[in-house]
Scaffold this active site. Structure first.
Site, PDB file in Angstrom:
ATOM      1  N   LEU A  47     -14.531 -17.897  23.257  1.00  0.00           N
ATOM      2  CA  LEU A  47     -14.302 -16.654  22.523  1.00  0.00           C
ATOM      3  C   LEU A  47     -13.322 -16.960  21.402  1.00  0.00           C
ATOM      4  CD1 LEU A  47     -13.909 -14.028  25.397  1.00  0.00           C
ATOM      5  CD2 LEU A  47     -15.675 -13.994  23.622  1.00  0.00           C
ATOM      6  N   ASP A  48     -13.564 -16.404  20.220  1.00  0.00           N
ATOM      7  CA  ASP A  48     -12.643 -16.605  19.107  1.00  0.00           C
ATOM      8  C   ASP A  48     -11.275 -16.031  19.446  1.00  0.00           C
ATOM      9  OD1 ASP A  48     -14.505 -17.859  17.387  1.00  0.00           O
ATOM     10  OD2 ASP A  48     -15.355 -15.915  16.857  1.00  0.00           O
ATOM     11  N   SER A  49     -10.255 -16.513  18.755  1.00  0.00           N
ATOM     12  CA  SER A  49      -8.894 -16.087  19.086  1.00  0.00           C
ATOM     13  C   SER A  49      -8.694 -14.593  18.910  1.00  0.00           C
ATOM     14  CB  SER A  49      -7.886 -16.858  18.227  1.00  0.00           C
ATOM     15  OG  SER A  49      -8.108 -16.600  16.856  1.00  0.00           O
TER      16      SER A  49
END
Length: 643
Positions: A47-49
């Protein structure tokens, strides 16, 4: 009797982790690594930050299954902001287009059906995909552009959860490889405007739900008003020590094992290995159709078809009591090992001398232990709730263990009329290990030990073993002459500040299940009831028996006089299953008293006629190939072959 310990390997399991926004997926994995004390973990989709939500993490040998779970469908909540677009299509990028029209809810609802089903999607330039051997995101950061090829994905459903001003909160269920950032961009284009993803939360991966994940309670509310008040982005968030410790306990308590239902979700066929073939399997005995028939009893018709059909398949192997054992691959009609998860060997056995001598694990003591105390002669369904209660405290970070005895206390009190134990000590310890306990304290009930007062005994467990929880039946008592009852134990626990669980009796056919009742059924040759209460056939442990062999008339006869404290059914003739170690079995016949492993020789199961008379067993076989030593004789096996 000394203690036995085995080299620990990273525990294999599935961890559901709620990633916080502002942390990278890699940084989030560090919490799992620290909690499990291993670096052998793998996630099944980053998951992206700026995003939060469910990360499915695999540890130990289950990391081999990462490709299976990576392919699961996923569900997201996505906050789409219309009227502006960033270069990354998310809140971390620079605005490159602004002032676009803001569509109405009706406008968005009208175009959503065009994106449901199998569609072509162009991934974002800022992505981890490789173009010409380089990451697309690296190309973009160098100020260059490149055409991203479209690829097929599947959107199963899109729902508008809420709509406010220029924001739409969408729920999207989609296939692997879907970029929600691209979906937000494309929906905006069809509405004649632009958009970017302002926030993202993954709520499900296949059968796994975010609400079951460690750290879920720490997530912020995911609604439009809450997200506008607390926009995503900024520097990486760090956890304080208190939050990290709380998360560690949730990770340890929430670890899941591989289960048959999950194996089927992964496209595999679950099969359960017969208990007497565990070592042959885990030691890599060559596989063929005959061996497969012996090793496994299929868990349902799908598993049977996986073993017998001509198509290629993967079989998920489970040990007795449900622990995952690895994968067997079937390719071109031939079987081979995909990978093997060895049966758990980090079960430690202590004597009472070990305990008073300070040899108990310092790690277990510092973490605290959850105990149950009893003879547990022939662990049965009446013990299941007791075991489950003690094991449940793993969720609080406690180490589960059992305090038991080398022989039933009834043998000490009334030796003249005592018929014998239901299970041998190795059998009992094997069951306790398979239940998931980490250790057993095995006490030889000596006259000196018998004089210890019950409260003093419990205080020793607290001081020397770190006992923080005790699970017992309502009629439990201990200490000198059994004078310490549950009322006294309850007061001791309350004053000491640790928890106590009292468990009700279990009924079978209207009567309380107990070891005494199981003995009565064995003496009455009611093996169906015995099998139900023990959850396995009554098995006489024959290791250490001295067998003599004779042949004639196409028959093989093995004879031995029973030794040890286990009981026998009444004299008579019985149909039994003899479990025989062949090859080097004679060399491995003797077992350590505290051992829970079975010999590593090849093991075969034979149906046999058994004559019992005055403590002598005579087994007759028609198979001329039989040879080796008898490990066990099972009474009351069902008509169908259980091996």
């Amino acid at each position: 009797m000394g203690r036995t310990e085995n080299k620990k390997e990273p525990e294999s399991g599935v961890i559901l982790l709620a990633k916080q926004f502002g942390r990278t997926s890699f940084a989030s994995l560090s919490s799992v690594k620290r909690a499990l004390g291993t670096g052998k973990v793998g996630h099944t989709g980053t998951l992206d930050s700026f995003a939060d939500g469910l990360l499915v993490v695999l540890s130990g040998r289950l990391t081999r299954l990462v490709p299976h779970i990576t392919g699961f469908d996923k569900t997201y909540l996505a906050l789409v902001e219309f009227g502006s677009e960033t270069d990354t299509l998310d809140p971390t990028g620079k605005i490159v287009v602004s002032g676009g029209l803001v569509p109405s809810r009706a406008d968005v609802e009208a175009v959503i059906p065009e994106f449901v089903g199998e569609i072509e999607q162009v991934p974002p330039l800022f992505s981890a995909l490789h173009i010409g051997g380089k990451r697309a995101s690296d190309i973009a950061r160098d100020g260059k552009t490149v055409e991203m090829p479209a690829r097929k994905i599947t959107i199963y459903s899109i729902k508008i959860v809420d709509f406010m001003d220029k924001y739409a909160l969408l729920e999207v269920r989609c296939s692997k490889g879907t970029y929600i950032r691209s979906l937000a961009r494309d929906i905006a284009v069809r509405c004649g405007t632009c958009a970017h993803l302002a926030a993202l939360r993954r709520t499900a991966v296949g059968p796994f739900s975010l609400s079951d994940a460690a750290g879920f309670s720490a997530l912020d509310e995911f609604t439009i008003p809450s997200l506008l008040e607390h926009p995503r982005g900024g520097a990486e968030r760090r956890m304080d020590e208190e939050s990290e410790e709380s998360l560690r306990k949730e990770i340890l308590g929430g670890m899941k094992g591989m289960e048959p239902s999950l194996a089927e979700y992964c496209g595999m066929f679950p099969v359960e290995i017969s208990p007497y073939f565990v070592d042959s399997y885990s030691n890599g005995r060559p596989l063929n159709a005959r061996v497969m028939d012996a090793f496994f009893r299929a868990a349902g018709t799908r598993a049977s078809s996986g073993m017998t059909a001509g198509a290629d398949a993967e079989l998920a192997v489970f040990y007795p009591k449900g622990a995952f054992g690895g994968v067997i691959e079937k390719r071109g009609g031939k079987f081979s090992y995909g990978f093997v998860v060895p049966p758990r060997r980090d079960f430690v056995v202590y004597s009472w001398d070990d305990i008073v001598g300070g040899k108990f694990s310092a790690d277990f003591r510092s973490r605290g232990t959850s105990l149950t105390i009893g003879s547990f002669d022939g662990p049965h369904i009446g013990h299941d709730a007791l075991f489950a209660s003690a094991l449940s405290k793993r969720a609080d970070g406690l180490v589960p263990g059992v305090v038991t005895f080398t022989k039933s206390l009834r043998a000490l009190k009334n030796p003249a009329v005592y018929p014998g134990d239901i299970a041998s000590l190795p059998q009992k310890l094997g069951v306790l290990a398979s239940e998931g306990f980490r250790f057993a304290i095995v006490i030889d009930f000596s006259p000196d030990f018998a004089r210890i007062e019950g409260i003093d005994f419990l205080r020793s467990l607290v001081e020397l073993c770190g006992m923080r929880h005790l699970s017992e039946g309502k009629d439990f008592h201990c200490g000198y002459n059994g004078s310490t009852d549950m009322a006294m134990i309850s007061g001791f626990c309350r004053d000491g500040g640790f928890s106590l669980s009292t468990i009700d009796s279990v009924l079978y056919q209207g009567q309380r299940v107990s070891s005494s009742r199981v003995r009565e059924c064995i003496l009455g040759a009611d093996f169906a009831s015995v099998r139900f209460m023990l959850e396995r056939p009554f098995a006489l442990d024959c290791t250490g028996f001295e067998w003599s062999e004779s042949r004639g008339g196409g028959q093989v006869c093995l004879s031995a006089r029973k030794s040890g404290i286990q009981m026998l059914p009444p004299d008579g003739r019985y149909d039994v299953v003899a479990v025989v170690a062949v090859g080097d079995g004679r060399k491995s016949q003797k077992q350590e008293e505290s051992g829970v492993k079975q010999p590593s020789a090849n093991v075969r199961a034979y149906r046999s006629d058994c004559m019992l008379e005055n403590g002598i067993l005579r087994l007759s076989f028609s198979d001329k190939l039989i040879g080796g030593c008898v490990l066990a004789v099972q009474f009351g096996c069902p008509d169908e072959n259980i091996f």
